[in-house]
Design an enzyme around this catalytic site. Sequence first.
Site, PDB file in Angstrom:
ATOM      1  N   ALA A 126     102.404 -40.348   1.742  1.00  0.00           N
ATOM      2  CA  ALA A 126     101.421 -39.951   0.860  1.00  0.00           C
ATOM      3  C   ALA A 126     100.404 -39.026   1.308  1.00  0.00           C
ATOM      4  CB  ALA A 126     100.630 -41.003   0.007  1.00  0.00           C
ATOM      5  N   THR A 127     100.085 -39.121   2.650  1.00  0.00           N
ATOM      6  CA  THR A 127      99.130 -37.925   3.422  1.00  0.00           C
ATOM      7  C   THR A 127      99.449 -36.933   3.286  1.00  0.00           C
ATOM      8  OG1 THR A 127     100.035 -38.845   5.144  1.00  0.00           O
ATOM      9  CG2 THR A 127      97.963 -39.627   4.779  1.00  0.00           C
ATOM     10  N   TYR A 150      99.427 -35.501  12.451  1.00  0.00           N
ATOM     11  CA  TYR A 150     100.609 -36.202  12.199  1.00  0.00           C
ATOM     12  C   TYR A 150     101.023 -35.955  10.766  1.00  0.00           C
ATOM     13  CZ  TYR A 150     102.135 -40.042   9.431  1.00  0.00           C
ATOM     14  OH  TYR A 150     102.484 -41.152   8.517  1.00  0.00           O
ATOM     15  N   LYS A 154     104.844 -34.422   9.047  1.00  0.00           N
ATOM     16  CA  LYS A 154     105.741 -34.831   7.760  1.00  0.00           C
ATOM     17  C   LYS A 154     105.634 -33.705   6.848  1.00  0.00           C
ATOM     18  CE  LYS A 154     106.153 -39.168   9.204  1.00  0.00           C
ATOM     19  NZ  LYS A 154     107.607 -39.697   9.226  1.00  0.00           N
ATOM     20  N   TYR A 178     105.663 -42.593   1.006  1.00  0.00           N
ATOM     21  CA  TYR A 178     105.093 -44.130   1.210  1.00  0.00           C
ATOM     22  C   TYR A 178     103.700 -44.027   1.066  1.00  0.00           C
ATOM     23  CZ  TYR A 178     109.472 -44.563   4.148  1.00  0.00           C
ATOM     24  OH  TYR A 178     110.626 -44.336   4.678  1.00  0.00           O
ATOM     25  N   PHE A 179     103.147 -44.919   0.114  1.00  0.00           N
ATOM     26  CA  PHE A 179     101.794 -45.236   0.189  1.00  0.00           C
ATOM     27  C   PHE A 179     101.346 -46.275   1.290  1.00  0.00           C
ATOM     28  CE2 PHE A 179      99.811 -42.425  -3.236  1.00  0.00           C
ATOM     29  CZ  PHE A 179     101.277 -41.840  -3.391  1.00  0.00           C
ATOM     30  N   ASN A 199      94.788 -49.406  13.919  1.00  0.00           N
ATOM     31  CA  ASN A 199      93.932 -48.551  13.194  1.00  0.00           C
ATOM     32  C   ASN A 199      94.175 -48.763  11.587  1.00  0.00           C
ATOM     33  OD1 ASN A 199      93.787 -46.418  15.346  1.00  0.00           O
ATOM     34  ND2 ASN A 199      96.105 -46.377  15.128  1.00  0.00           N
ATOM     35  N   LEU A 201      94.418 -51.191   8.072  1.00  0.00           N
ATOM     36  CA  LEU A 201      93.626 -52.456   7.670  1.00  0.00           C
ATOM     37  C   LEU A 201      94.142 -53.737   7.903  1.00  0.00           C
ATOM     38  CD1 LEU A 201      90.893 -53.309   5.901  1.00  0.00           C
ATOM     39  CD2 LEU A 201      92.369 -53.043   4.104  1.00  0.00           C
TER      40      LEU A 201
END
Length: 334
Positions: A126-127, A150, A154, A178-179, A199, A201
């Site tokens: 998703a980024t 990064y 993608k 992907y989220f 890095n 969560l």
Amino acid sequence: MKILVTGGLGFIGSHTCVELLENGHEVVVVDNLNNSKKDVLDKIKKITGSDKIKLYVEDVKNIKALDNIFKENNIECVIHFAGYKAVGESVKNPIMYYENNIVSTINLLNVMKKYNVKKIIFSSTATVYGEPKSCPVSENFSTGNTTNPYATTKYMIERILDDLYKSDNEWSIAILRYFNPIGAHKSGLIGENPNGIPNNLMPYILKVAAGELPKLNIFGNDYNTHDGTGVRDYIHVVDLAKGHVKAIEKISSENGVKVYNLGTGIGYSVLDIVNTFIEKNKVELPYEITDRRPGDVDEVFSNPTKAKNELGWEAKLSIDDMCVDSWNFKKNNI
Ligand code: UD1
């Protein structure tokens, strides 16, 4: 179908191998063990009771090794996970990221072309949307306004795949964005186990809950969200893995480049995750509110309806499952 899975011993790759085997596919894994362990192979076999999986410990950048894998196996389709994925590291060492992620993909596509294998599923993120203009985020939102190398790798690979299809309509390509994948297989045998200080969560939460790190830093509570902490679309990795099986069915039935968000469509805040984790697992999780992390945004969550309509896939597992299964894996692997 006989499927080559690059990066197949990693977090998402290993869960996808399980789903592929359970759906009657044969799997060939190529993995250089850069961010994974060899014993994951035995765990995949244990979970599935199948030995229709073969491992090559090789780097996808090694085109001779790749060629040999295609020569020795009658590969029909590829799922390409292998790649570096740490945002901060990519900012510090962009050449390493561009070289690794792009060169390996170019090698893979060249060898696929040589052996006339033209079905590929690409592991995107998703980024690629950068900071989305609104939520939920649909596949037709603009991409490319990425904020780190990064994410740019993608995005570039998505463009390469698009051009490839334009040049040869026999290709059949699925790009899966992907989220935030978390959770682990119910067995507790496979999950996400990063080296060093995480890095992301959930891996950080797991180390704090296990007493390996003193406390969680919550990066800001002044975001424009229901409780001030950042909101994301967390998705159980087993749901995500099942999305790949559906994508194989899709690309086997029609050519083209198909792009799908894989998310739940629901946004949870950092505090939602922390409180659910504490409540469901009955553990202590010390935390502190600290400054915002540069580059973070208020909220990102998906519109997953395209995948539902076209793949017949939707995420089924809840945030409770994600928290319980993540901790179950960690407890088994301390
Ligand atoms: C990050 C990456 C993204 C990558 C994704 C993989 C950034 C800017 N983005 O997304 O490129 O594809 O991981 O899953 O790094 N948080 C804390 N404390 C922590 C860690 C995270 O409060 O120790 C917060 C963050 O501020 C954010 C949320 O938790 O609000 C999720 O963070 P993270 O797991 O790193 O995912 P993303 O930032 O969404």
